[in-house]
Motif scaffolding. Structure first.
Motif, mmCIF file in Angstrom:
data_model
loop_
_atom_site.group_PDB
_atom_site.id
_atom_site.type_symbol
_atom_site.label_atom_id
_atom_site.label_comp_id
_atom_site.label_asym_id
_atom_site.label_seq_id
_atom_site.Cartn_x
_atom_site.Cartn_y
_atom_site.Cartn_z
ATOM 1 N N LEU A 68 0.728 -1.173 0.026
ATOM 2 C CA LEU A 68 0.138 -0.023 -0.214
ATOM 3 C C LEU A 68 0.949 1.077 -0.109
ATOM 4 N N ASP A 69 2.200 1.165 0.197
ATOM 5 C CA ASP A 69 3.033 2.114 0.435
ATOM 6 C C ASP A 69 3.542 2.922 -1.022
ATOM 7 N N PHE A 70 3.060 4.035 -1.359
ATOM 8 C CA PHE A 70 3.585 4.788 -2.540
ATOM 9 C C PHE A 70 5.213 5.161 -2.451
ATOM 10 N N LYS A 71 5.684 4.697 -3.512
ATOM 11 C CA LYS A 71 7.110 4.759 -3.559
ATOM 12 C C LYS A 71 7.596 5.900 -4.540
ATOM 13 N N GLN A 72 7.030 5.933 -5.559
ATOM 14 C CA GLN A 72 7.488 6.673 -6.947
ATOM 15 C C GLN A 72 6.596 7.167 -7.913
ATOM 16 N N VAL A 73 6.708 7.927 -8.508
ATOM 17 C CA VAL A 73 5.883 8.335 -9.812
ATOM 18 C C VAL A 73 6.889 8.738 -10.639
ATOM 19 N N SER A 74 6.909 8.582 -12.338
ATOM 20 C CA SER A 74 7.622 9.029 -13.296
ATOM 21 C C SER A 74 6.696 8.706 -14.383
ATOM 22 N N SER A 75 7.448 9.546 -15.579
ATOM 23 C CA SER A 75 6.671 9.713 -16.716
ATOM 24 C C SER A 75 7.288 8.486 -17.671
ATOM 25 N N GLY A 76 6.670 8.222 -18.719
ATOM 26 C CA GLY A 76 7.022 7.123 -19.822
ATOM 27 C C GLY A 76 5.936 7.088 -20.763
ATOM 28 N N THR A 77 5.883 5.530 -21.288
ATOM 29 C CA THR A 77 4.942 5.407 -22.419
ATOM 30 C C THR A 77 4.271 3.964 -21.977
ATOM 31 N N THR A 78 3.147 3.923 -22.258
ATOM 32 C CA THR A 78 2.326 2.436 -22.287
ATOM 33 C C THR A 78 2.069 2.113 -23.705
ATOM 34 N N ASN A 79 2.301 3.079 -24.768
ATOM 35 C CA ASN A 79 2.025 2.809 -26.120
ATOM 36 C C ASN A 79 3.206 2.733 -26.784
ATOM 37 N N ALA A 80 2.836 2.107 -27.917
ATOM 38 C CA ALA A 80 4.047 1.838 -29.150
ATOM 39 C C ALA A 80 4.522 3.277 -29.712
ATOM 40 N N GLY A 81 5.503 3.389 -30.055
ATOM 41 C CA GLY A 81 6.051 4.365 -30.775
ATOM 42 C C GLY A 81 5.753 4.659 -32.426
#
Length: 195
Positions: free
Chosen positions: A55-68
């Motif tokens: 349940l403990d939040f550790k981190q957030v970052s940007s990225g992609t879940t889609n094909a380029g």
């Protein structure tokens, strides 16, 4: 961190995972949540990854879940029937394990089948359309630089994702992958559409 995704509280994210049928692991096991932008800006890293230890939040970052761009426009040059597009709002227990991407970068390797479509219309959108498939396609989670000391940040996906879940900030990516590797446990993953 600029993305097209609105901000969420920890509870909103975890409740959405449970709403799609997922379970939150106990502390000691990682859950990564990918949130895919509804805008689906072409060829840019406009999604987010959230990392939880139980349940403990550790981190957030940007990225992609889609094909380029490379996968969306030139998939046929790689003998593929279309770009692989993950089905959103799906929870995968034990989806990733420790491994390497193309033998060159520490990564989280796909361990179980995923639900995905093949997008073959060569437009600027990653669309969930056509036949739904369920198999292992080596859709890994990795960063954007093979240099193990890089702190690079990339803005454009291009060939970094044909189906992989890709972090575009290497400092953030390394923090996550190092933490996961220390545990040597399987990682749960939920891919959510922005809600």
């Amino acid at each position: 961190m600029k993305t097209n995704i609105k901000s969420y509280t920890d509870n909103q994210l975890l409740e959405q995972v449970e709403r799609i049928g997922g379970t939150i692991p106990n502390r000691g096991k990682y859950l990564i949540i990918g949130v895919q932008s509804q805008e689906d800006a072409f060829n840019v890293f406009d999604d987010k990854f959230y990392v939880f230890d139980g349940l403990d939040f550790k981190q957030v970052s940007s990225g992609t879940t889609n094909a380029g761009k490379t996968a969306l426009y030139f998939y046929d040059q790689y003998n593929l029937p279309g770009a692989a597009i993950w089905k959103t709002d799906v929870f995968y227990p034990n989806l990733f394990k420790r491994g390497y991407h193309k033998g060159r970068m520490r990564a989280l390797r796909q361990n179980k089948p995923i639900y995905y479509y093949r997008d073959s219309d060569k437009d600027k959108f990653s669309e969930e359309q056509g036949e739904l498939h369920f198999e292992i396609i080596y859709a890994n989670m990795h960063g954007v630089d093979y240099n193990p000391y890089s702190v690079a940040k990339k803005d454009f996906i291009n060939g970094w994702s044909f189906a992989c879940q890709v972090w575009n900030r290497m400092g953030d990516y390394r923090q996550m992958v190092n933490a996961v590797w220390k545990r040597n446990k399987l990682v749960d993953y939920a891919l959510l559409k922005e809600f």
